[in-house]
Design a protein around this motif. Sequence first.
Motif, PDB file in Angstrom:
ATOM      1  N   PRO A 185       8.229   1.964   1.985  1.00  0.00           N
ATOM      2  CA  PRO A 185       9.387   2.674   2.238  1.00  0.00           C
ATOM      3  C   PRO A 185       9.133   3.609   3.555  1.00  0.00           C
ATOM      4  O   PRO A 185      10.219   4.189   3.882  1.00  0.00           O
ATOM      5  N   HIS A 186       7.766   4.076   3.746  1.00  0.00           N
ATOM      6  CA  HIS A 186       7.582   4.777   4.742  1.00  0.00           C
ATOM      7  C   HIS A 186       7.805   4.173   6.141  1.00  0.00           C
ATOM      8  O   HIS A 186       8.360   5.241   7.222  1.00  0.00           O
ATOM      9  N   PHE A 187       7.489   3.059   6.012  1.00  0.00           N
ATOM     10  CA  PHE A 187       7.632   2.469   7.654  1.00  0.00           C
ATOM     11  C   PHE A 187       9.014   1.432   7.587  1.00  0.00           C
ATOM     12  O   PHE A 187       9.362   1.109   8.863  1.00  0.00           O
ATOM     13  N   ALA A 188       9.520   1.082   6.651  1.00  0.00           N
ATOM     14  CA  ALA A 188      10.635   0.457   6.412  1.00  0.00           C
ATOM     15  C   ALA A 188      11.713   0.586   7.292  1.00  0.00           C
ATOM     16  O   ALA A 188      12.515  -0.039   8.263  1.00  0.00           O
ATOM     17  N   PRO A 189      12.258   1.960   7.397  1.00  0.00           N
ATOM     18  CA  PRO A 189      13.305   2.280   8.464  1.00  0.00           C
ATOM     19  C   PRO A 189      13.293   1.974   9.784  1.00  0.00           C
ATOM     20  O   PRO A 189      14.191   1.472  10.561  1.00  0.00           O
ATOM     21  N   ALA A 190      12.122   2.541  10.140  1.00  0.00           N
ATOM     22  CA  ALA A 190      11.761   2.191  11.561  1.00  0.00           C
ATOM     23  C   ALA A 190      11.875   0.738  11.848  1.00  0.00           C
ATOM     24  O   ALA A 190      12.115   0.541  13.133  1.00  0.00           O
ATOM     25  N   PHE A 237       0.829  -1.028  -0.128  1.00  0.00           N
ATOM     26  CA  PHE A 237       0.106   0.068  -0.047  1.00  0.00           C
ATOM     27  C   PHE A 237       0.920   1.094  -0.111  1.00  0.00           C
ATOM     28  O   PHE A 237       1.887   1.326   0.799  1.00  0.00           O
ATOM     29  N   ASP A 238       0.520   2.205  -0.787  1.00  0.00           N
ATOM     30  CA  ASP A 238       1.384   3.408  -0.981  1.00  0.00           C
ATOM     31  C   ASP A 238       0.688   4.475  -0.171  1.00  0.00           C
ATOM     32  O   ASP A 238       0.012   5.271  -0.249  1.00  0.00           O
ATOM     33  N   VAL A 239       1.151   4.424   1.457  1.00  0.00           N
ATOM     34  CA  VAL A 239       0.673   5.133   2.140  1.00  0.00           C
ATOM     35  C   VAL A 239       0.916   6.662   2.225  1.00  0.00           C
ATOM     36  O   VAL A 239       0.055   7.357   2.626  1.00  0.00           O
ATOM     37  N   MET A 240       2.131   7.034   1.321  1.00  0.00           N
ATOM     38  CA  MET A 240       2.271   8.197   1.396  1.00  0.00           C
ATOM     39  C   MET A 240       1.925   8.912  -0.114  1.00  0.00           C
ATOM     40  O   MET A 240       2.384  10.201  -0.324  1.00  0.00           O
ATOM     41  N   GLY A 241       1.726   8.248  -1.172  1.00  0.00           N
ATOM     42  CA  GLY A 241       1.409   8.434  -2.265  1.00  0.00           C
ATOM     43  C   GLY A 241       0.047   8.574  -2.768  1.00  0.00           C
ATOM     44  O   GLY A 241      -0.829   8.996  -2.307  1.00  0.00           O
ATOM     45  N   SER A 293       7.369   5.397  14.314  1.00  0.00           N
ATOM     46  CA  SER A 293       7.352   5.456  12.946  1.00  0.00           C
ATOM     47  C   SER A 293       7.050   7.057  12.784  1.00  0.00           C
ATOM     48  O   SER A 293       6.663   7.641  13.808  1.00  0.00           O
ATOM     49  N   ARG A 294       7.346   7.483  11.630  1.00  0.00           N
ATOM     50  CA  ARG A 294       7.266   8.780  11.203  1.00  0.00           C
ATOM     51  C   ARG A 294       5.394   9.028  11.000  1.00  0.00           C
ATOM     52  O   ARG A 294       4.926   7.891  10.552  1.00  0.00           O
ATOM     53  N   GLY A 313      -3.321  -8.210   5.661  1.00  0.00           N
ATOM     54  CA  GLY A 313      -2.284  -8.666   4.516  1.00  0.00           C
ATOM     55  C   GLY A 313      -1.370  -7.548   4.119  1.00  0.00           C
ATOM     56  O   GLY A 313      -0.586  -7.812   3.272  1.00  0.00           O
ATOM     57  N   TYR A 314      -1.339  -6.420   4.628  1.00  0.00           N
ATOM     58  CA  TYR A 314      -0.569  -5.232   4.333  1.00  0.00           C
ATOM     59  C   TYR A 314       0.789  -5.375   4.859  1.00  0.00           C
ATOM     60  O   TYR A 314       1.126  -5.541   5.981  1.00  0.00           O
ATOM     61  N   ASP A 315       1.777  -5.828   3.968  1.00  0.00           N
ATOM     62  CA  ASP A 315       3.163  -5.876   4.090  1.00  0.00           C
ATOM     63  C   ASP A 315       3.841  -4.718   4.849  1.00  0.00           C
ATOM     64  O   ASP A 315       4.292  -3.519   3.633  1.00  0.00           O
TER      65      ASP A 315
END
Length: 487
Positions: free
Chosen positions: A169-174, A127-131, A187-188, A162-164
């Motif tokens: 990319p928004h959550f992956a670093p945290a 899911f493109d959470v920021m786009g 997270s941000r 089912g959301y990975d």
Amino acid sequence: MSKFKGGEWLLFGAIWLICALLVLSQWGMGEYRRLQDGFELAAHQAYAGVARRLDQNESVLSAIDALLLSREPFDAPALSAFSREMLPRYQQLYAIEFFRNVTAENRASFLREMETRFGETFYIRDFDVMGKRSWQPAPVRQQSLVVSMIEPDLPAASPVFGYDVLGDPHFAPALRKVLLSGQKVSSRPFDLYDGGGRAYMLMQPLFRQSAAESRRTSVKRELAGVVALVVFCDKLLQLPVDQSLPGSLDLSLLPKEGDGSEPLYERLHRFAEHDWWPVVTRLELRLPLNSEAQPFVLGVAQDVRLNDLALLPLLLRELFITLLLAAGGLIYKQRMALRRERSQADEELFLQSERASVTLSAIHDGVLILRQDRCIEMANPMALQLVEMPSEEVLGQPCHEVFRLLGELASEFAEDPISECFRTGLSVELPERMQLTTARGKVHFVEGGVAPLLSRDGVLIGVVCALRDMGRCASARRRRSKPVKPV
């Protein structure tokens, strides 16, 4: 004040302006300190409320970790039941989610479990959470953190299963930081899926002991997944209801990296009735929150409007200064008028004195003014010639030391005219053949009189002696009557 000149008006205007500015500056500094102190007190009260909610978030995660630490296998129903119990207690918690750790080895079993649970084909999705915020099937990855539990389990949140999250990319670093450190990480902020506002996730990994490794000496734990608290930013920054805080406070969440960073979220105060007043200044304060897992800075701001100022004391002070200067102006005007009147009176008195002096100097009679103590106060030039003494030796001397008046045929004990005038307070005519004997013994026959000198109240304060030298007058008559010889 109508008689004030232009320069005087300018002077009083300048004095009033200086005093008004001094009063204004003193009042302004006092008002700023008062508003600043009240603002800082309210800011620290708001800070205490937000810090308490951050502590509650971390306490809920610690309680979940303690609940599931001893359970084998991972007890999802227990986590769900615990979440339903915790959510109503804390207003800032929007949801509690669990991200199942899905690897290439357990991917097939996870999909079968979820299909059994939902009764339909289950997909792991991105899911493109920021786009564009659109769903699409996720590719097979070595590791995925998939949403497998949401509390409260509302129908509107069903697409999120089912959301990975690790693939976003928004959550992956945290999330990578969570997996590497094993600690709580935030997270941000992001916009909620249902459009309910802005939130951030406080995440913590959950580990379980491997059954295969439990028989060995060295115990190895494997990752069961990540539990996440979805924290509603607006409710997190809500002002405490148990404290009387001003409703005009604006709160914001800022990152700790730098003071100039853009706010992560702002909770502005609602429009109030007094918001139409013009803004005088804006008070701001930044307070770092003592949480390593939620590294935020609380920004507190408040608009100071004109109606927030205590204007009545200022107006009373300015009115007092104005009245004080007005009273000073009236006193100044009166004193200047008195000075002008006194100057005019002095001028008139001088002119009268000058006229009297010129008049006395011009007449051929000797005039002496004696004080009450019979000392000579004034003597005109003719009187000085009559007594044959300079003014330095005459003025201020007792009259009997300068001259004496005696009748030619008077008895030895007859009263002189000066003593009679002092005694009776009436004018005394000099008798005929009155003799004036000077201090040097010279005798002149004089005529004239002695008149009393009275004050405004009718009190005798001296006498005036008018004396004419009869011998000088006879000589003058003879000179005028002597015939002129022809040339």
